[in-house]
Design a protein around this motif. Structure first.
Motif, PDB file in Angstrom:
ATOM      1  N   LEU A  45      38.703  47.772  44.047  1.00 45.48           N
ATOM      2  CA  LEU A  45      37.860  46.796  43.234  1.00 45.48           C
ATOM      3  C   LEU A  45      38.120  45.234  43.612  1.00 45.48           C
ATOM      4  N   PRO A  67      35.403  52.966  42.125  1.00 45.27           N
ATOM      5  CA  PRO A  67      35.164  51.662  42.507  1.00 45.27           C
ATOM      6  C   PRO A  67      34.059  51.232  42.901  1.00 45.27           C
ATOM      7  N   LYS A  71      30.901  48.719  41.452  1.00 38.63           N
ATOM      8  CA  LYS A  71      30.334  47.418  42.160  1.00 38.63           C
ATOM      9  C   LYS A  71      28.739  47.696  42.312  1.00 38.63           C
TER      10      LYS A  71
END
Length: 465
Positions: A45, A67, A71
């Motif tokens: 992250l 992660p 995003k």
């Protein structure tokens, strides 16, 4: 985060996962992070590359999926044609299918598009799925290389790259394809490389692809899960069929994977099991993707209790509740043993791994024990109860001779100890000499000369009393 709700600070929320993604993960049963997830998710992250060394069944998929999804969701839904925002490279078709299922499960309700690119299925349908662009592309290196070469996939917009089971891709000869595909991605990409073992070639690959990576090692490489009870049963090759059938008669072996060394061997084991009254499915490289998926689905839903597989499928079988793994043959590569038995004992559950070992496989057994850093106890059967004889394996290895698989006498047929050769020698005393008894070429030794002198000709006359 919502500070008014302390529960939100637990589990994956503490690692930085929030919103709809956290809710989907919780609904999917992802509540308590596993060690590899706890160590790698925060670093990803933050934008760092990851070098992960972890045994199979340790939770790697969620460790990189969460992660990446976090995003991508933050970017919105706009995608360019033929592109993929994230690329997950895997060695086998089964593993690709399972990873896509995990991505879909974790991204439920988030409008994330995924696509599979792998061999054995229609290329046209894959190209059609990729045409508008996708968020996550899960692919095997061979088929993806073909599509990139033909312009059906553009990787220049790919900003997240994951190499899963990198050591297996090395074993299968995909490393050069992997390097070419990685070079085609965005120069500022974020990369994660996961591998159960770390041979020198993988270390070199990691150095070339990763930038100042965070190294995550949740177990020493080559180790096996503590929840797996491992043992070895000494059996000649020609005895293994009966040993396996006796084992499988126990209803306690409720979900079993039997590993064979070759594709033909896997087919032979399956035929023998069916002749012995057991229903079994088989998966290996010669089976079509549809046939492999059908067999895997039957094993997953419990309609098939026994699945016979080769090493190529070992990494892609993620079925909960597998009670036993049986190594009918020891693998050529000792590292494959770790991946084979990793199909059981997953997510903290107990599992049993039994290896059937012919004396001819002694060197392979020693190689496995070096990899896993332990000596496999000898058991009498699948229960894992130790053989009561003192030093049973040393005695068995010394006393048993490998089966004779050559000479046109049929596989596994061995000579009886009292069987004598036609030339008067004992079993195993080299090749018979050509010509009639007593004849030999100039310069050759005269074998059994003393015996001929002693027994040749007329019997000596009995001495007078």
């Amino acid at each position: 985060m919502n500070n008014e709700n302390p529960a939100e600070l637990e589990g994956f929320a503490r690692l930085g996962i929030s919103g709809a993604l956290l809710k989907a993960a919780t609904n999917a049963g992802f509540t308590d992070p596993k060690p590899i997830q706890a160590q790698s998710i925060p670093a990803q992250l933050e934008g760092r590359d990851i070098l992960g060394v972890a045994q199979t069944g340790s939770g790697k998929t969620a460790a990189f999926a969460l992660p990446i999804l976090s995003k991508i969701i933050a970017l919105g839904t706009r995608r360019r044609p033929k592109t993929a925002r994230a690329l997950i490279l895997v060695p086998t078709r089964e593993l690709a299918v399972q990873i896509e299922e995990t991505f879909r499960l974790l991204s439920k309700g988030a409008h994330i598009s995924t696509a599979l690119v792998l061999g054995g299925v229609s290329r046209f349908s894959q190209v059609k799925k990729l045409a508008p662009g996708v968020d996550v592309l899960i692919a095997t290196p061979g088929r993806l290389t073909d599509l990139v070469r033909e312009g059906d996939v553009i990787l220049s917009e790919t900003t997240w790259l994951v190499l899963d089971e990198a050591d297996r891709m090395l074993d299968m000869g995909f490393i050069n394809d992997v390097r070419r595909l990685a070079k085609a991605t965005h120069p500022a990409r974020q990369t994660a490389l996961f591998s159960a073992t770390m041979p020198p070639e993988i270390e070199q690959l990691a150095q070339g692809l990763l930038r100042n990576p965070a190294r995550v090692e949740v177990a020493p490489q080559g180790t096996t899960a503590a929840e797996i009870h491992q043992s070895v049963v000494m059996a000649r090759t020609r005895q293994k069929r009966q040993v396996l059938s006796t084992m499988l008669a126990d209803p306690g072996m409720r979900s079993v994977i039997v590993f064979a060394r070759t594709k033909h061997g896997a087919d032979r084991v399956t035929r023998d099991l069916e002749r012995d009254g057991f229903e079994a499915a088989v998966i290996h490289g010669n089976k079509s993707q549809n046939a492999r998926q059908k067999a895997l689905n039957g094993f997953r839903d419990g309609s098939v209790r026994i699945l016979v597989a080769t090493d190529i499928a070992a990494r892609g079988i993620d079925v909960p509740g597998i009670s036993h793994v049986v190594n009918f043959d020891l693998p050529d590569e000792a590292e494959s043993y770790v991946h084979r038995i990793g199909r059981t004992g997953r997510n903290g559950a107990d599992g049993v791994a039994i290896t059937l070992c012919d004396p001819a496989e002694a060197s392979k057994l020693r190689a496995v024990e070096r990899i896993i850093r332990m000596r496999l106890p000898v058991a009498r059967d699948h229960t894992g109860e130790p053989d009561p004889r003192p030093e049973p394996r040393v005695r068995d290895m010394a006393a048993l001779k490998p089966d004779n698989d050559q000479g046109g006498r049929g596989e596994g047929r061995a000579q009886r100890p009292d069987q004598r050769r036609r030339d008067g020698g004992k079993p195993g005393q080299g090749k018979p000499f050509p010509g009639k008894p007593g004849e030999h070429k100039a310069g050759e030794r005269k074998p059994f000369r003393a015996k001929r002198r002693r027994f040749g000709g007329k019997r000596p006359a009995a001495k007078a009393a």
